[in-house]
Design a protein around this motif. Sequence first.
Motif, PDB file in Angstrom:
ATOM      1  N   HIS A   1       0.823  -1.214   0.000  1.00 23.90           N
ATOM      2  CA  HIS A   1       0.000   0.000   0.000  1.00 23.90           C
ATOM      3  C   HIS A   1       0.858   1.266   0.000  1.00 23.90           C
ATOM      4  O   HIS A   1       1.972   1.267   0.513  1.00 23.90           O
ATOM      5  CB  HIS A   1      -0.932   0.010   1.210  1.00 23.90           C
ATOM      6  CG  HIS A   1      -2.055  -0.961   1.098  1.00 23.90           C
ATOM      7  ND1 HIS A   1      -3.028  -0.861   0.126  1.00 23.90           N
ATOM      8  CD2 HIS A   1      -2.371  -2.058   1.819  1.00 23.90           C
ATOM      9  CE1 HIS A   1      -3.900  -1.854   0.269  1.00 23.90           C
ATOM     10  NE2 HIS A   1      -3.510  -2.601   1.284  1.00 23.90           N
TER      11      HIS A   1
ATOM     12  N   THR B   1      -0.643   0.080  -4.378  1.00 25.19           N
ATOM     13  CA  THR B   1      -1.824   0.950  -4.392  1.00 25.19           C
ATOM     14  C   THR B   1      -1.367   2.406  -4.336  1.00 25.19           C
ATOM     15  O   THR B   1      -0.385   2.741  -3.672  1.00 25.19           O
ATOM     16  CB  THR B   1      -2.786   0.673  -3.219  1.00 25.19           C
ATOM     17  OG1 THR B   1      -2.176   1.063  -1.982  1.00 25.19           O
ATOM     18  CG2 THR B   1      -3.199  -0.788  -3.165  1.00 25.19           C
TER      19      THR B   1
ATOM     20  N   VAL C   1       0.571  -9.113   2.299  1.00 24.78           N
ATOM     21  CA  VAL C   1       0.238  -7.710   2.065  1.00 24.78           C
ATOM     22  C   VAL C   1       1.034  -6.875   3.064  1.00 24.78           C
ATOM     23  O   VAL C   1       1.066  -7.189   4.260  1.00 24.78           O
ATOM     24  CB  VAL C   1      -1.273  -7.434   2.255  1.00 24.78           C
ATOM     25  CG1 VAL C   1      -1.559  -5.930   2.197  1.00 24.78           C
ATOM     26  CG2 VAL C   1      -2.105  -8.159   1.210  1.00 24.78           C
ATOM     27  N   TYR C   2       1.697  -5.838   2.558  1.00 28.82           N
ATOM     28  CA  TYR C   2       2.418  -4.896   3.421  1.00 28.82           C
ATOM     29  C   TYR C   2       1.588  -3.625   3.505  1.00 28.82           C
ATOM     30  O   TYR C   2       1.389  -2.944   2.504  1.00 28.82           O
ATOM     31  CB  TYR C   2       3.802  -4.596   2.843  1.00 28.82           C
ATOM     32  CG  TYR C   2       4.716  -5.797   2.779  1.00 28.82           C
ATOM     33  CD1 TYR C   2       5.405  -6.228   3.915  1.00 28.82           C
ATOM     34  CD2 TYR C   2       4.918  -6.491   1.587  1.00 28.82           C
ATOM     35  CE1 TYR C   2       6.263  -7.324   3.860  1.00 28.82           C
ATOM     36  CE2 TYR C   2       5.775  -7.591   1.527  1.00 28.82           C
ATOM     37  CZ  TYR C   2       6.440  -7.992   2.667  1.00 28.82           C
ATOM     38  OH  TYR C   2       7.289  -9.071   2.616  1.00 28.82           O
ATOM     39  N   ASP C   3       1.109  -3.317   4.705  1.00 32.34           N
ATOM     40  CA  ASP C   3       0.140  -2.235   4.866  1.00 32.34           C
ATOM     41  C   ASP C   3       0.616  -1.219   5.902  1.00 32.34           C
ATOM     42  O   ASP C   3       0.600  -1.490   7.104  1.00 32.34           O
ATOM     43  CB  ASP C   3      -1.207  -2.843   5.296  1.00 32.34           C
ATOM     44  CG  ASP C   3      -2.339  -1.836   5.303  1.00 32.34           C
ATOM     45  OD1 ASP C   3      -2.054  -0.621   5.363  1.00 32.34           O
ATOM     46  OD2 ASP C   3      -3.502  -2.265   5.249  1.00 32.34           O
TER      47      ASP C   3
ATOM     48  N   VAL D   1      -0.837   1.790   5.899  1.00 32.28           N
ATOM     49  CA  VAL D   1      -1.934   2.775   5.901  1.00 32.28           C
ATOM     50  C   VAL D   1      -2.825   2.621   7.130  1.00 32.28           C
ATOM     51  O   VAL D   1      -3.183   3.582   7.789  1.00 32.28           O
ATOM     52  CB  VAL D   1      -2.748   2.684   4.593  1.00 32.28           C
ATOM     53  CG1 VAL D   1      -3.929   3.652   4.631  1.00 32.28           C
ATOM     54  CG2 VAL D   1      -1.853   2.992   3.391  1.00 32.28           C
TER      55      VAL D   1
ATOM     56  N   THR E   1      -7.427   0.589   5.078  1.00 31.76           N
ATOM     57  CA  THR E   1      -7.093  -0.509   4.161  1.00 31.76           C
ATOM     58  C   THR E   1      -7.174  -1.895   4.803  1.00 31.76           C
ATOM     59  O   THR E   1      -7.042  -2.900   4.115  1.00 31.76           O
ATOM     60  CB  THR E   1      -5.663  -0.312   3.611  1.00 31.76           C
ATOM     61  OG1 THR E   1      -4.800   0.014   4.715  1.00 31.76           O
ATOM     62  CG2 THR E   1      -5.600   0.800   2.591  1.00 31.76           C
ATOM     63  N   TRP E   2      -7.395  -1.948   6.105  1.00 36.01           N
ATOM     64  CA  TRP E   2      -7.359  -3.206   6.857  1.00 36.01           C
ATOM     65  C   TRP E   2      -8.230  -4.297   6.226  1.00 36.01           C
ATOM     66  O   TRP E   2      -7.754  -5.368   5.884  1.00 36.01           O
ATOM     67  CB  TRP E   2      -7.762  -2.934   8.307  1.00 36.01           C
ATOM     68  CG  TRP E   2      -8.069  -4.132   9.149  1.00 36.01           C
ATOM     69  CD1 TRP E   2      -9.300  -4.547   9.591  1.00 36.01           C
ATOM     70  CD2 TRP E   2      -7.141  -5.085   9.680  1.00 36.01           C
ATOM     71  NE1 TRP E   2      -9.191  -5.672  10.362  1.00 36.01           N
ATOM     72  CE2 TRP E   2      -7.883  -6.035  10.442  1.00 36.01           C
ATOM     73  CE3 TRP E   2      -5.757  -5.237   9.597  1.00 36.01           C
ATOM     74  CZ2 TRP E   2      -7.282  -7.108  11.094  1.00 36.01           C
ATOM     75  CZ3 TRP E   2      -5.158  -6.314  10.252  1.00 36.01           C
ATOM     76  CH2 TRP E   2      -5.909  -7.232  10.987  1.00 36.01           C
TER      77      TRP E   2
ATOM     78  N   SER F   1      -7.215  -5.288   2.665  1.00 42.30           N
ATOM     79  CA  SER F   1      -5.961  -6.041   2.705  1.00 42.30           C
ATOM     80  C   SER F   1      -6.213  -7.510   2.993  1.00 42.30           C
ATOM     81  O   SER F   1      -5.681  -8.397   2.312  1.00 42.30           O
ATOM     82  CB  SER F   1      -5.020  -5.473   3.774  1.00 42.30           C
ATOM     83  OG  SER F   1      -4.540  -4.203   3.394  1.00 42.30           O
TER      84      SER F   1
ATOM     85  N   MET G   1      -0.657 -10.958   6.794  1.00 43.24           N
ATOM     86  CA  MET G   1      -0.961  -9.531   6.758  1.00 43.24           C
ATOM     87  C   MET G   1       0.076  -8.817   7.630  1.00 43.24           C
ATOM     88  O   MET G   1       0.170  -9.080   8.831  1.00 43.24           O
ATOM     89  CB  MET G   1      -2.370  -9.330   7.330  1.00 43.24           C
ATOM     90  CG  MET G   1      -2.687  -7.910   7.717  1.00 43.24           C
ATOM     91  SD  MET G   1      -2.852  -6.895   6.255  1.00 43.24           S
ATOM     92  CE  MET G   1      -3.359  -5.368   7.004  1.00 43.24           C
TER      93      MET G   1
ATOM     94  N   SER H   1       0.986  -5.420   9.075  1.00 36.26           N
ATOM     95  CA  SER H   1       0.530  -4.055   9.342  1.00 36.26           C
ATOM     96  C   SER H   1       1.673  -3.315  10.010  1.00 36.26           C
ATOM     97  O   SER H   1       2.008  -3.582  11.155  1.00 36.26           O
ATOM     98  CB  SER H   1      -0.695  -4.109  10.264  1.00 36.26           C
ATOM     99  OG  SER H   1      -1.049  -2.809  10.681  1.00 36.26           O
TER     100      SER H   1
ATOM    101  N   ASN I   1       0.189   3.296  10.432  1.00 41.61           N
ATOM    102  CA  ASN I   1      -1.212   3.700  10.412  1.00 41.61           C
ATOM    103  C   ASN I   1      -1.390   5.144   9.955  1.00 41.61           C
ATOM    104  O   ASN I   1      -1.855   5.985  10.700  1.00 41.61           O
ATOM    105  CB  ASN I   1      -1.889   3.477  11.761  1.00 41.61           C
ATOM    106  CG  ASN I   1      -0.939   3.508  12.937  1.00 41.61           C
ATOM    107  OD1 ASN I   1      -0.618   2.469  13.491  1.00 41.61           O
ATOM    108  ND2 ASN I   1      -0.486   4.692  13.306  1.00 41.61           N
TER     109      ASN I   1
END
Length: 329
Positions: A150, A174, A216-218, A220, A224-225, A228, A238, A240, A243
Amino acid sequence: MSSNVVKAIRIEQHGGPEVLKLVDVEVSAPAPNEVTIRQHAIGLNFIDIYFRTGLYPHPLPHGLGFEAAGVVEAVGADVRHLKVGDRVAYGQSPLGAYAEARNVPAAQVVKIPKGISFEEAAAIMLKGLTVQYLFRQTYRLQGHETILFHAAAGGVGLIACQWAKALGVKLIGTVSSPEKAELAKAHGAWETIDYSRENVVERVLELTGGKKVPVVYDGVGKDTWEASLDCIEPRGLMVSFGNASGPVKGVDLAILNQKGSLYVTRPSLGVHVNTPEKLAAAAKELFDLVTKKKIKVRIDQRYTLAEVGEAHAALASRKTTGATVLTLD
């Protein structure tokens, strides 16, 4: 070295950019395990905003910033791996990098190789070491995966795009605009998804032929949780790691079961580089890719220390691309 007075940013209360004050502070001689660094460039990161607003609490008053690069001016009695005159950088430190000079624990400081500038080092330490631990430690990419990342056009994202390409990994990034999509692709993203115009989950399914992704590398968070989780293949991970849109709260663990026996982790850089040896190894991997031109450091915004309020406003408004640095030269 006797103590000297330098300019630094301090906050006395939480709030908007207006709470950032440029003040005089005294830099004392370094403690036995510290070095004094005369700083040339300071990196800005979203986490700095979290500390300014109080999302991440810290006793007031305090400085801001975690990463910078400069020259060693004085060395504590117990420090062996650094000497006066060394070009150095750090990406994890006690709060307070927004300063002309400061003392930093020597264990968190690495030498900068020839061919990497102070600005590049300051822009890449926290972001680049973040990508290192995400790609090489949290979920160790082997080189054949398709992954979702993301905010692919941000400071961390553009390094991730290049690192993924160097590893032979297909990164789906994204982004929030066609311009940012172009930027991510130019930096090595395999595909991009403009979440302001496209459905992320549907596009991931299309791009992976219905398989979804193993990880998934998030960075955000809240916004997006759910999406994702819907992009991850059964028993996938996942990650995370930030934030930017707000923290993920009130998670019902049963959702991990419903979405396919998923794993979730909330890692941080500090735990992955918690010894000088681990930090040196991670930094070497990063610097090698930069010196080999596999990773180009893109600095799109430069501000002076006095302009730090403007820098924070730009970062918070999502108007920035690549890295932002404060320059002291």
